[in-house]
Scaffold this motif. Structure first.
Motif, mmCIF file in Angstrom:
data_model
loop_
_atom_site.group_PDB
_atom_site.id
_atom_site.type_symbol
_atom_site.label_atom_id
_atom_site.label_comp_id
_atom_site.label_asym_id
_atom_site.label_seq_id
_atom_site.Cartn_x
_atom_site.Cartn_y
_atom_site.Cartn_z
ATOM 1 N N HIS A 22 16.204 18.025 10.387
ATOM 2 C CA HIS A 22 15.612 18.741 11.305
ATOM 3 C C HIS A 22 16.454 19.363 12.222
ATOM 4 O O HIS A 22 17.377 18.768 12.849
ATOM 5 C CB HIS A 22 14.672 17.598 11.992
ATOM 6 C CG HIS A 22 13.498 16.634 11.452
ATOM 7 N ND1 HIS A 22 12.623 17.284 10.854
ATOM 8 C CD2 HIS A 22 13.881 15.471 11.038
ATOM 9 C CE1 HIS A 22 12.057 16.273 9.995
ATOM 10 N NE2 HIS A 22 12.492 15.241 10.179
ATOM 11 N N GLU A 83 11.093 24.797 18.724
ATOM 12 C CA GLU A 83 11.368 23.501 18.654
ATOM 13 C C GLU A 83 12.069 22.882 19.886
ATOM 14 O O GLU A 83 12.130 21.561 19.908
ATOM 15 C CB GLU A 83 12.641 23.133 17.611
ATOM 16 C CG GLU A 83 12.236 23.538 15.920
ATOM 17 C CD GLU A 83 11.955 25.008 15.970
ATOM 18 O OE1 GLU A 83 11.137 25.413 14.915
ATOM 19 O OE2 GLU A 83 12.743 25.838 16.313
ATOM 20 N N LYS A 104 2.527 19.612 27.017
ATOM 21 C CA LYS A 104 2.590 18.538 26.396
ATOM 22 C C LYS A 104 1.526 17.871 25.577
ATOM 23 O O LYS A 104 1.132 17.380 24.836
ATOM 24 C CB LYS A 104 3.177 17.347 27.160
ATOM 25 C CG LYS A 104 4.696 17.238 27.303
ATOM 26 C CD LYS A 104 5.456 16.881 25.862
ATOM 27 C CE LYS A 104 7.084 16.658 26.069
ATOM 28 N NZ LYS A 104 7.681 16.513 24.872
ATOM 29 N N PRO A 108 2.597 18.168 21.630
ATOM 30 C CA PRO A 108 3.253 17.026 22.184
ATOM 31 C C PRO A 108 4.490 16.529 21.467
ATOM 32 O O PRO A 108 5.627 15.757 22.052
ATOM 33 C CB PRO A 108 2.302 15.610 21.683
ATOM 34 C CG PRO A 108 1.244 16.521 20.648
ATOM 35 C CD PRO A 108 1.380 17.990 21.089
ATOM 36 N N ASP A 109 4.860 17.371 20.330
ATOM 37 C CA ASP A 109 6.108 17.123 19.702
ATOM 38 C C ASP A 109 7.194 18.107 20.034
ATOM 39 O O ASP A 109 8.464 18.019 19.559
ATOM 40 C CB ASP A 109 5.926 17.404 18.137
ATOM 41 C CG ASP A 109 4.900 16.239 17.698
ATOM 42 O OD1 ASP A 109 5.007 15.207 18.045
ATOM 43 O OD2 ASP A 109 4.099 16.681 16.623
ATOM 44 N N ASP A 135 11.361 15.414 28.959
ATOM 45 C CA ASP A 135 12.228 14.436 28.053
ATOM 46 C C ASP A 135 13.659 14.168 28.639
ATOM 47 O O ASP A 135 13.980 13.171 28.354
ATOM 48 C CB ASP A 135 12.465 15.368 26.466
ATOM 49 C CG ASP A 135 11.135 15.369 25.770
ATOM 50 O OD1 ASP A 135 10.986 14.275 24.854
ATOM 51 O OD2 ASP A 135 10.311 16.190 25.946
ATOM 52 N N MET A 158 16.269 13.690 16.630
ATOM 53 C CA MET A 158 15.072 14.060 15.813
ATOM 54 C C MET A 158 15.468 13.406 14.385
ATOM 55 O O MET A 158 14.582 13.247 13.759
ATOM 56 C CB MET A 158 14.990 15.451 15.647
ATOM 57 C CG MET A 158 14.346 16.009 16.893
ATOM 58 S SD MET A 158 14.886 18.116 16.939
ATOM 59 C CE MET A 158 14.050 18.538 15.313
#
Length: 488
Positions: A22, A83, A104, A108-109, A135, A158
């Motif tokens: 990732h 990302e 979010k 959400p990711d 975060d 991740m």
């Protein structure tokens, strides 16, 4: 611990190509035009990230897309994939906290990081804000290394779970809630780990393997309160290289002036020997650190970063491995690589061997150098099962394990010939950069086939292998012919 069990443990070598799958490829930078210029357009960020990605054998460093209004940000998020989002509040013109909540809900990711200038007024403002959609919050100190560290911190988060489970990648836990302080320390931790990783790259047998091996570096995880710290420790305790913690931070929702001591005490119940480093601005916490057998660093020291680097090197298995005699405190031997360990294992004293094996120091050193199968095997050696006055069996087990690991690691790989490393456990090496030629390529192919077929290991008393081979590549042959004028 006999030979068959060693063979079973090591037959499959670590697949570094499957680590760090990732990645962050696109970053949305929501900031004023001046802040974006400072961060991105002066070229230093792009240059550093490009160099770091090149060293990791990756082709696509992150691309930064600048927006300066919510409308632009929302439009881009609906059109493209990101990302990571980095947002910089600028006076009253940009308020990332409310905007982050709406983002979010839709995405959400996607991690959202707020990057703020450091000042008391900003700290007070952040203390009053709702950070539920954020975060991480970092403090911009004018050091371009911070952006690289943020990207790597998010990528580690991740990838950590899969990489730990698949091959046993190690974890360094950093517990600190002071934004200004961890914004300064995290970039230094990553730079130090990258430097260490470049040093253990030399254990690989060719340049391609060296680049892949970098993916096995220890992951760095940041916790900002007691509950987050203890949860991460419990989750990754079997793969924890060490813990660095502040003393005062939130525990059970309120600031506790000895939360870090409580964390270390709880960890000590689970692991007597794991390295712990406590850092504090109050020197009286030194005695409390001693009570939980942790190294202590004073945050106010002018040499704090140097001291931290030294403590990590000493305790987390980085750098050379030093065999110390616990009775005298004297250095008995210093080794740089796995071959050095193999050569010294029968020469060090029983006292030194018992001291280091019983504390998992050797396996920790191997873990930090991404030699996961060997480290896992040696970690499981219970030295208390052997007579204290006869450690010859332990020495033989360690020696046999290293030999078998080196044989497996060498098999199926076309190594670059190095005079100081080529010995009876080397298998196939080349001198030069040209083609192997038909015969050499055929032997290399057979070697690779033997490695892939596990069933060939099952014949008792028989070893199926190719002869030890060194191939002079076509460029070396051509150079020899030309220098000696042999073509005419």
């Amino acid at each position: 611990m006999n030979t068959p069990s060693i063979k079973k443990l090591y037959f499959k070598d670590t697949s570094f190509a499957n680590l760090m799958t990732h990645r962050i490829y696109n970053v949305l930078l929501y900031a004023s035009k001046y802040d974006a210029f400072v961060l991105e357009e002066d070229g230093r960020i792009d240059e550093q990230i490009f160099n770091e990605y090149t060293s990791l054998n990756l082709r696509y460093p992150p691309r930064f897309q600048l927006v300066s209004t919510e409308e632009e940000a929302n439009k881009l998020l609906s059109e493209r994939t990101f990302e990571l989002i980095i947002s910089m509040p600028s006076g009253d013109s940009i308020n990332p906290f409310e905007w982050a909540k709406s983002v979010k809900q839709q995405f959400p990711d996607i991690p959202i990081v707020v990057l703020t200038p450091f000042s008391k007024s900003v700290s007070k403002r952040i203390a009053k804000e709702d950070l539920s959609a954020i975060d991480y919050v970092f403090s911009w100190l004018g050091n371009s290394d911070l952006l690289l560290a943020i990207i790597k911190l998010i990528e580690d988060k991740m990838n950590v779970e899969v990489d730990v489970e698949s091959v046993g990648v190690q974890v360094i836990l950093f517990v600190e809630d002071a934004i200004h302080f961890y914004s300064s320390i995290v970039p230094h931790l990553f730079k130090f780990v990258f430097k260490q990783s470049r040093s253990f790259m030399t254990e690989a047998l060719n340049e391609h393997e060296q680049m892949l091996r970098m993916r096995g570096r220890p992951k760095i995880l940041l916790a900002r309160n007691y509950e987050e710290g203890i949860a991460l420790y419990k989750k990754y305790k079997n793969n924890m290289l060490g813990v660095i913690t502040d003393v005062s931070y939130p525990q059970a929702g309120v600031r506790n002036t000895i939360a870090g001591i409580n964390l270390c005490a709880e960890i000590r119940k689970m692991d007597k020997h794991i390295p712990l480093i406590i850092e504090s601005s109050e020197n009286e916490n030194h005695l409390k650190a001693d009570s939980v057998h942790a190294a202590f660093l004073n945050k106010n020291s002018k040499t704090f970063l140097i001291d931290l680097r030294e403590k990590i090197t000493e305790n987390f298995g980085f750098g050379d491995f030093i065999f110390v005699n616990p009775l005298t405190g004297e250095e008995e031997a210093r080794i740089e690589n796995l071959r050095g360990l193999q050569e010294i294992i029968f020469k060090i004293s029983d006292e030194s061997l018992y001291f280091h094996v019983s504390r998992n120091n050797i396996s920790r050193w191997l873990y930090s150098r991404a030699m996961f199968p060997l480290a896992e095997f040696l970690k499981n050696i219970s030295i208390d099962n052997f007579e204290s006055n006869d450690l010859s069996k332990v020495r033989q087990i360690i020696f046999d394990a290293i030999v078998h690991y080196r044989k497996v690691k060498n098999r199926g790989v076309v190594a670059v010939f190095q005079r100081d490393r080529f010995d009876q456990y080397s298998n196939f090496a080349r001198i030069g950069e040209g083609s192997l030629g038909g015969k050499g390529r055929g032997l290399a192919f057979i070697d690779a086939m033997i490695k892939r077929n596990v069933s060939l290991e099952g014949f008792k008393g028989i070893q199926i292998t190719i002869p030890k081979t060194v191939v002079l590549c076509t460029d070396i042959f051509s150079e020899f012919m030309e220098l000696n004028q042999l073509y005419p």
